[in-house]
Design a protein around this motif. Structure first.
Motif, short mmCIF file in Angstrom:
data_model
loop_
_atom_site.label_atom_id
_atom_site.label_comp_id
_atom_site.label_asym_id
_atom_site.label_seq_id
_atom_site.Cartn_x
_atom_site.Cartn_y
_atom_site.Cartn_z
N VAL A 113 0.85 -1.18 0.00
CA VAL A 113 0.00 0.00 0.00
C VAL A 113 0.89 1.23 0.00
N GLN A 114 0.35 2.33 -0.50
CA GLN A 114 1.08 3.59 -0.52
C GLN A 114 0.90 4.30 0.80
N ARG A 115 1.99 4.81 1.33
CA ARG A 115 1.96 5.65 2.53
C ARG A 115 2.87 6.84 2.29
N GLY A 116 2.29 7.97 1.91
CA GLY A 116 3.08 9.14 1.60
C GLY A 116 3.92 8.92 0.36
N ASN A 117 5.20 9.16 0.47
CA ASN A 117 6.10 9.01 -0.66
C ASN A 117 6.77 7.64 -0.70
N SER A 118 6.22 6.69 0.03
CA SER A 118 6.80 5.34 0.09
C SER A 118 5.69 4.30 -0.07
N GLY A 119 6.12 3.07 -0.22
CA GLY A 119 5.21 1.94 -0.20
C GLY A 119 5.52 1.08 1.01
N VAL A 120 4.52 0.38 1.52
CA VAL A 120 4.70 -0.49 2.68
C VAL A 120 4.18 -1.88 2.34
N CYS A 121 4.97 -2.90 2.67
CA CYS A 121 4.52 -4.28 2.49
C CYS A 121 3.54 -4.59 3.62
N LEU A 122 2.26 -4.61 3.29
CA LEU A 122 1.22 -4.82 4.30
C LEU A 122 1.04 -6.31 4.61
N TYR A 123 1.05 -7.13 3.54
CA TYR A 123 0.91 -8.57 3.72
C TYR A 123 1.94 -9.28 2.84
N ARG A 124 2.45 -10.40 3.32
CA ARG A 124 3.50 -11.11 2.59
C ARG A 124 3.41 -12.60 2.86
N VAL A 125 3.52 -13.39 1.79
CA VAL A 125 3.65 -14.85 1.90
C VAL A 125 4.91 -15.22 1.12
N GLN A 136 10.07 -8.80 4.79
CA GLN A 136 9.15 -8.91 5.91
C GLN A 136 7.97 -7.95 5.76
N GLU A 137 6.86 -8.29 6.35
CA GLU A 137 5.73 -7.38 6.41
C GLU A 137 6.15 -6.12 7.17
N GLY A 138 5.74 -4.99 6.67
CA GLY A 138 6.12 -3.72 7.27
C GLY A 138 7.32 -3.07 6.64
N GLU A 139 8.00 -3.79 5.74
CA GLU A 139 9.16 -3.22 5.07
C GLU A 139 8.74 -2.07 4.17
N ILE A 140 9.51 -1.00 4.17
CA ILE A 140 9.21 0.19 3.39
C ILE A 140 10.03 0.20 2.11
N ILE A 141 9.39 0.57 1.00
CA ILE A 141 10.06 0.61 -0.29
C ILE A 141 9.88 1.99 -0.91
N PRO A 142 10.80 2.43 -1.76
CA PRO A 142 10.61 3.69 -2.49
C PRO A 142 9.62 3.50 -3.63
N LEU A 143 8.95 4.58 -4.01
CA LEU A 143 7.99 4.50 -5.11
C LEU A 143 8.66 4.55 -6.47
N SER A 144 9.92 4.91 -6.51
CA SER A 144 10.58 5.16 -7.79
C SER A 144 11.34 3.97 -8.34
N ILE A 145 11.27 2.81 -7.68
CA ILE A 145 12.05 1.67 -8.14
C ILE A 145 11.34 0.37 -7.77
#
Length: 235
Positions: A113-125, A136-145
């Protein structure tokens, strides 16, 4: 009247934002519309400030004003509330879909899901394979890559040629963007009104994402996104 004095905010909050939130908080269940004086009395914000703030609040759909000059909460708040309620109830819907996606492909599946200028892994299998893309769930990713970041960016910020191409294709394949050995394929999950709810992503070792295999992966991820959207629409 002047704004009510407040205890200084030691957390470094933005005063204009707080005043706008106080204006929104002045509305209560059963209100059929508030006059400027009523908003000022309830919020403690002076009338001139309310009128200035209302310009931005109306622009973003958080407040509307009728022909009699009464203030009402706007449709954007309903949309945000709808997204909030859906996020709370998404887990029991999304996790089984991700698990089925892993079983069908052998690769790891995520919901971002998008949270501000980042993405967050909400659920993961994660994939049962020893050689896999593992986060891991909760890991933050940049939107640009990366595939998930690119999809979230394309359907939220919506600027640039690449974003337009992603929306036209309906998915994005990333080969070695986030890590040279990792590939990912992501698809947006849109709400009933076209709002971005998140992105379903399939990721694994790049060597396993051959051109022929990717076609099957793409169909599987698209089906997963459609299933999530369909079930969320029934909430």
């Amino acid at each position: 009247m002047p704004d009510k004095p407040r205890t200084p905010d030691t957390n470094g909050g933005v005063e204009a934002v707080e005043r706008a939130l106080r204006v929104l908080d002045s509305f209560e269940p059963g209100d059929a519309g508030l006059s400027l004086k009523e908003v000022a009395d309830r919020s403690g914000v002076n009338k001139a400030t309310i009128l200035r703030l209302s310009v931005s609040l109306e622009k973003f759909g958080h407040i509307t004003r009728d022909a009699e000059g009464l203030f009402h909460l706007g449709p954007s708040l309903w949309r945000l509330g709808s997204v909030f309620r859906q996020n709370l109830r998404m887990g029991p819907i999304v996790r089984p879909v991700l698990a089925n996606l892993v079983n069908a492909t052998g690769e790891s599946a995520s919901f971002y899901v998008q949270r501000g200028n980042s993405g967050v892994c909400l659920y993961r299998v994660n994939s049962p394979r020893l050689a896999r893309d593992h986060i891991q769930e909760g890991e933050i990713i940049p939107l640009s890559i990366g595939s998930s970041g690119r999809v979230l960016e394309a359907y939220s910020i919506r600027q640039g040629k690449q974003a337009a191409n992603i929306r036209k294709a309906g998915y994005y394949l990333s080969l070695g963007e986030r890590d040279p050995d990792v590939a990912g394929l992501s698809v947006p999950v849109l709400g009933l009104e076209g709002e971005l709810l998140g992105a379903v992503s399939l990721s694994g070792l790049r060597v396993r994402f051959s051109e022929t295999v990717v076609e099957g992966y793409r169909a599987a991820v698209l089906d997963a996104a459609r299933q999530i959207r369909s079930e969320i629409g029934q909430i």
